[in-house]
Design an enzyme around this catalytic site. Sequence first.
Site, mmCIF file in Angstrom:
data_model
loop_
_atom_site.group_PDB
_atom_site.id
_atom_site.type_symbol
_atom_site.label_atom_id
_atom_site.label_comp_id
_atom_site.label_asym_id
_atom_site.label_seq_id
_atom_site.Cartn_x
_atom_site.Cartn_y
_atom_site.Cartn_z
ATOM 1 N N ASP A 87 -28.757 62.985 21.399
ATOM 2 C CA ASP A 87 -29.611 63.831 22.242
ATOM 3 C C ASP A 87 -30.899 63.066 22.521
ATOM 4 O OD1 ASP A 87 -30.466 65.945 23.760
ATOM 5 O OD2 ASP A 87 -30.477 67.430 22.145
ATOM 6 N N ASP A 122 -33.825 66.000 29.773
ATOM 7 C CA ASP A 122 -33.965 67.133 30.677
ATOM 8 C C ASP A 122 -35.280 67.866 30.406
ATOM 9 O OD1 ASP A 122 -32.405 67.380 28.295
ATOM 10 O OD2 ASP A 122 -32.021 69.473 28.755
ATOM 11 N N CYS A 272 -15.161 83.837 0.189
ATOM 12 C CA CYS A 272 -14.804 82.752 1.107
ATOM 13 C C CYS A 272 -13.744 81.871 0.466
ATOM 14 C CB CYS A 272 -16.059 81.939 1.421
ATOM 15 S SG CYS A 272 -15.745 80.396 2.284
ATOM 16 N N CYS A 274 -13.168 78.643 1.204
ATOM 17 C CA CYS A 274 -13.401 77.201 1.377
ATOM 18 C C CYS A 274 -13.386 76.493 0.021
ATOM 19 C CB CYS A 274 -14.704 76.951 2.138
ATOM 20 S SG CYS A 274 -16.178 76.814 1.108
ATOM 21 N N CYS A 277 -16.441 77.246 -2.301
ATOM 22 C CA CYS A 277 -16.478 78.580 -2.911
ATOM 23 C C CYS A 277 -15.358 78.782 -3.927
ATOM 24 C CB CYS A 277 -16.419 79.650 -1.838
ATOM 25 S SG CYS A 277 -17.895 79.670 -0.807
HETATM 26 N N1 GUN Z 1 -31.023 70.856 22.160
HETATM 27 C C1 GUN Z 1 -31.194 72.193 22.179
HETATM 28 N N2 GUN Z 1 -31.495 72.623 23.422
HETATM 29 C C2 GUN Z 1 -31.514 71.535 24.218
HETATM 30 C C3 GUN Z 1 -31.748 71.349 25.618
HETATM 31 O O1 GUN Z 1 -32.004 72.265 26.387
HETATM 32 N N3 GUN Z 1 -31.660 70.054 26.075
HETATM 33 C C4 GUN Z 1 -31.368 69.000 25.253
HETATM 34 N N4 GUN Z 1 -31.284 67.778 25.781
HETATM 35 N N5 GUN Z 1 -31.128 69.178 23.946
HETATM 36 C C5 GUN Z 1 -31.207 70.429 23.438
HETATM 37 ZN ZN ZN Z 2 -17.211 78.886 1.221
#
Ligand code: GUN
Ligand code: ZN
Length: 651
Positions: A87, A122, A272, A274, A277
């Site tokens: 990201d 963005d 749970c 998993c 757990c």
């Molecule tokens: N992570 C959580 N929301 C967003 C978003 O709107 N844009 C980007 N690039 N990463 C995010």
């Molecule tokens: Zn669990």
Amino acid sequence: MFEVRDRDGLARIGTIETRHGRVTTPALLPVVNPNRPIVSPADLAKRFHAEILITNAYILGKGPSRDRALREGVHALLGFPGAVMTDSGAFQSHVYGDVDVTNAEVIEFQKSIGTDLGTMLDVFSEPSHDRDRAFADIDETIHRAKEADSLRGDMALVGAVQGGLHPDLRERCAREVSSLGVSVCAIGGVVPLLESYRFRDLVGVIIASKKGLDPSKPVHLFGAGHPMVFPLAVLLGCDLFDSASYAKYARDGRMLFPEGTRRASELRETGCACPICTEHSIGDIAANETLLAEHNLHVCFAAVREVRRAIAQGDLWELVERRARAHPSLLGALRELRQHNAFLEESEPISRRGALYYVGPETAHRPILHRFRRRAIERYRPPPSKGLLVLPERGRPFSETFAPILSQVLPQANVHAVVKSLWGPVPIELDHVWPMSQSIVPERPDIESLEAAEVFFREWAAGAGFDFGVLWEGPSTLEELQARAPGGRVPDWKALRVRATAEFQFGLGAADALLRGLISYVVSKNNGKVRNVLADGEHVLSLRAEDGLFTLKAAGARRLRAAFPSPRLRVIVEPDSVPFQRDGKNVFAGFVRDADPEIRPGDEVLVVSPEDDLCAVAQAAMNRREMRAFKRGVAARVREGVPPPASAPRR
Ligand code: GUN
Ligand code: ZN
């Protein structure tokens, strides 16, 4: 890069090809903090079978590992063999107000560290942004998406969709961004909605975005990491999720479950299954951040697997309706879906395997039932009769349940029969059409469902053209019917069924086209039901026992082609593709020139050349929008190739 293997409505099971392997979707991308992983990426791959993870290029670029990432690449740095998405820092700009990198810089950095999916920077469009502000957000986001596309080189790019709560801006941003060279489209700006359980608004945002998005591209929902929202988000067409929740909640001593969140210190048992757990005491789990995070991951991955199972089995709607009971805000979101039925119906298959189970009063508003009610109004013409006998919701199939009443009433009164079912009015000769005979409903319906049934019935009856309607209340009703509609009818049930089903499935006028000439039937020896329909000796239709709909035969397709102008019922293929369809080969999406906008997944279609010559009869696997967008995958499965007419000159 993205291939759809299986689908149910907008939900799909697919695969994304990356330079570090194949990713099966829907997929959960665990968020890894490059400076402080709580579960190691190697463990994510080995123990959790994660095919992909997400980390943050902005944080990485600012942190102590920057140089190593540039030197060795992000995969070596993290020690992760699978696909890595990064990201960009847009979320940090939401948290801190601003970030000190440019779009170009962050793209360049992601290329340099060898990410498999790199995200543009963005503009985070807050839900509170008014139209003007949101307009500016998407204007800049679209501008940066174009810039990122021009700079990406051979890096697969993630384009972001912003626009706050403004549906038209979302749709526009989605259209523009997904038309670029992006491999994944990501719906952004929704974290504030998720954090405050504004799931109704989330539905609006996802649907508006999906309307603009290229359906052939996978869709990521940024910041959706709670298993509670996976079924709903996948139902609306999201394919990828990133979860920091597993780590954030663990840090806070909380455990995720498919239906919500609980504080570990307040539990005596987790209930749970998993590995964490089952192998550790609740006391040990509550005191250990890593164990908490691992439980959370197991639950998240299991929730995604369950969604994939539901898509494959065709019962995702049911899962969504069940899970919506987990929180009133989720239920509110589910109840909002009916506002979007016109859009949802476009992707809705014409039938599914197995039965439709009633879950709650929302079930009646599913797109498949919305479609049945629309078609009962638009595509059904009852046989001539004076009055209407209205039958109550009872055991299904209705035609069998009510056979004794009908054989008593119809010879004595000039009426037709319709069932006032919970799903809406069901003309008695259409009761076998999926899901009317294949529904499981409670014996004593709730009042909301009964009221809805009343509304559905009135809407249909107003235009159905009967002088009167009377609800069956027992033998006394017969006297009333005799008095008000003297005379009787001896219906040809086979003919009524075949005609009504043909119109319902192919549109008004289809029955006249298909059933011209002398009609005969091949009937099942087991149950006396119609199997094949022949017109003047030509096999035009076969009736399927599973969903009560027709399989179209070549002779039927010729009749429909002659009766309906292009593009009705047609998939028009490129000339290159014609010989393959004539030879019985499937239609691939890349070869579709155009198609009837009314075609739905599962529909019987005519495959024609650009000159409108019939080449094959097929079953659509996509709607028109999808057929035009996808470059790969089967658009229609050919049932029967049709050779060129013998008289046609050979080239
Ligand atoms: N992570 C959580 N929301 C967003 C978003 O709107 N844009 C980007 N690039 N990463 C995010
Ligand atoms: Zn669990």
